[in-house]
Design an enzyme around this catalytic site. Structure first.
Site, PDB file in Angstrom:
ATOM      1  N   PRO A  89       0.830  -1.206   0.000  1.00  0.00           N
ATOM      2  CA  PRO A  89       0.000   0.000   0.000  1.00  0.00           C
ATOM      3  C   PRO A  89       0.866   1.257   0.000  1.00  0.00           C
ATOM      4  O   PRO A  89       2.086   1.188   0.217  1.00  0.00           O
ATOM      5  CB  PRO A  89      -0.799  -0.127   1.300  1.00  0.00           C
ATOM      6  CG  PRO A  89       0.060  -0.977   2.182  1.00  0.00           C
ATOM      7  CD  PRO A  89       0.765  -1.934   1.271  1.00  0.00           C
ATOM      8  N   CYS A  90       0.241   2.400  -0.233  1.00  0.00           N
ATOM      9  CA  CYS A  90       1.005   3.646  -0.344  1.00  0.00           C
ATOM     10  C   CYS A  90       1.757   3.935   0.956  1.00  0.00           C
ATOM     11  O   CYS A  90       1.375   3.495   2.042  1.00  0.00           O
ATOM     12  CB  CYS A  90       0.078   4.797  -0.710  1.00  0.00           C
ATOM     13  SG  CYS A  90      -0.875   5.475   0.658  1.00  0.00           S
ATOM     14  N   LEU A  91       2.819   4.694   0.826  1.00  0.00           N
ATOM     15  CA  LEU A  91       3.695   4.957   1.967  1.00  0.00           C
ATOM     16  C   LEU A  91       2.999   5.729   3.088  1.00  0.00           C
ATOM     17  O   LEU A  91       3.422   5.669   4.242  1.00  0.00           O
ATOM     18  CB  LEU A  91       4.935   5.738   1.503  1.00  0.00           C
ATOM     19  CG  LEU A  91       5.911   4.962   0.610  1.00  0.00           C
ATOM     20  CD1 LEU A  91       7.023   5.885   0.129  1.00  0.00           C
ATOM     21  CD2 LEU A  91       6.506   3.767   1.357  1.00  0.00           C
TER      22      LEU A  91
END
Length: 274
Positions: free
Chosen positions: A173-175
């Site tokens: 998933p996104c940071l």
């Protein structure tokens, strides 16, 4: 059952005639891109959104995977970091992220003549706390995996069955998901976390998270890998590297990596309210 769901997915894409895929390069959206290309050929387009919350390595993976599949691939920029509702990192942060994504994809799809914007949401995602799903639905996105009831496990099984070499790729998933809700997100913090995770991957640990809270980095590894990490890694070098990146404290989560761990705070809040 698995082949039935694959057949249903093919039928859905055949009915679309043209489709633009919201393509992150993760296992879910890559399977969607693969099936879309198999059915629609050049009438399918995979689009990857780039922002500071995406690791550069993930973009490169997405490009390689798209080329392997054969699907046309386009890269665009999104600007969720310019939205204070996003950077404040509220519990519904993902709503503002997906709003930005689909507010960018929909006009592009209209411009190019694609009636459908398709994402990689699977059936299991519908049972998790995913405020971004609502944002996508509000903007008309279609989720074929969820539509046919394909679970995360079945997505991986189908990917393997179709010969996709990344069928067992860890979720990424996104940071922004590395920060506790309420802590402001900045480009510098995202880059710091991203570099820390890249460093650990180069040491041979692929499935991991570096959670960031203030000046503290908390390393999460699968529980079965913790002993190996402690015994066979130069821990002082890890600490030094993380401190060079800007962290002051470096810790190891003894519970081990678990997807969505930060959401357990939300669960506790709900219990207290009820």
């Amino acid at each position: 059952m698995l082949n039935e769901k694959l057949d249903k997915l093919k039928v859905l894409f055949a009915q679309m005639e043209q489709a633009l895929i919201a393509y992150s390069g993760g296992v879910d959206s890559t399977l969607v891109a693969k099936i879309a290309y198999d059915v629609l050929g050049t009438r399918a387009l995979a689009v990857t959104a780039v922002s500071p919350s995406l690791l550069p390595e993930e973009l490169e993976d997405a490009k390689v995977q798209a080329a392997t599949i054969g699907i046309r691939h386009q890269v665009i920029e999104t600007h969720e970091m310019e939205n204070s509702n996003y950077t404040a990192n509220p519990v519904n942060r993902c709503y503002f992220c997906k709003s930005e994504l689909h507010d960018t994809l929909r006009p592009l799809a209209n411009q190019l003549g694609y009636p459908y914007v398709v994402d990689g949401v699977n059936a299991d995602d519908l049972h998790d706390y995913r405020p971004g799903i609502q944002a996508a639905k509000e903007r008309g996105a279609f989720s074929p995996l969820a539509e046919v009831g394909a679970s995360k496990l079945e997505v991986r099984q189908l990917s393997q069955q179709l010969g996709l070499p990344w069928w067992d790729k860890p979720a990424q998933p996104c940071l922004s998901s590395r920060f506790p809700y309420g802590e402001e997100i900045t480009v510098a913090k995202l880059q710091r976390v991203g570099r820390a995770e890249i460093y650990l991957r180069k040491l041979g640990f692929s499935n991991l998270r570096v959670r960031s809270e203030g000046d503290t980095a908390r390393i999460e590894l699968p529980a079965e890998h913790i002993k190996d990490f402690v015994q066979n890694t130069d821990l002082q070098q890890v600490v030094s590297t993380f401190q060079e990146l800007g962290f002051i404290y470096v810790t190891l989560d003894l519970e081990g990596y678990r997807s969505g761990k930060l959401n357990q705070v939300l669960n506790k809040q709900l219990v207290n309210i009820n």
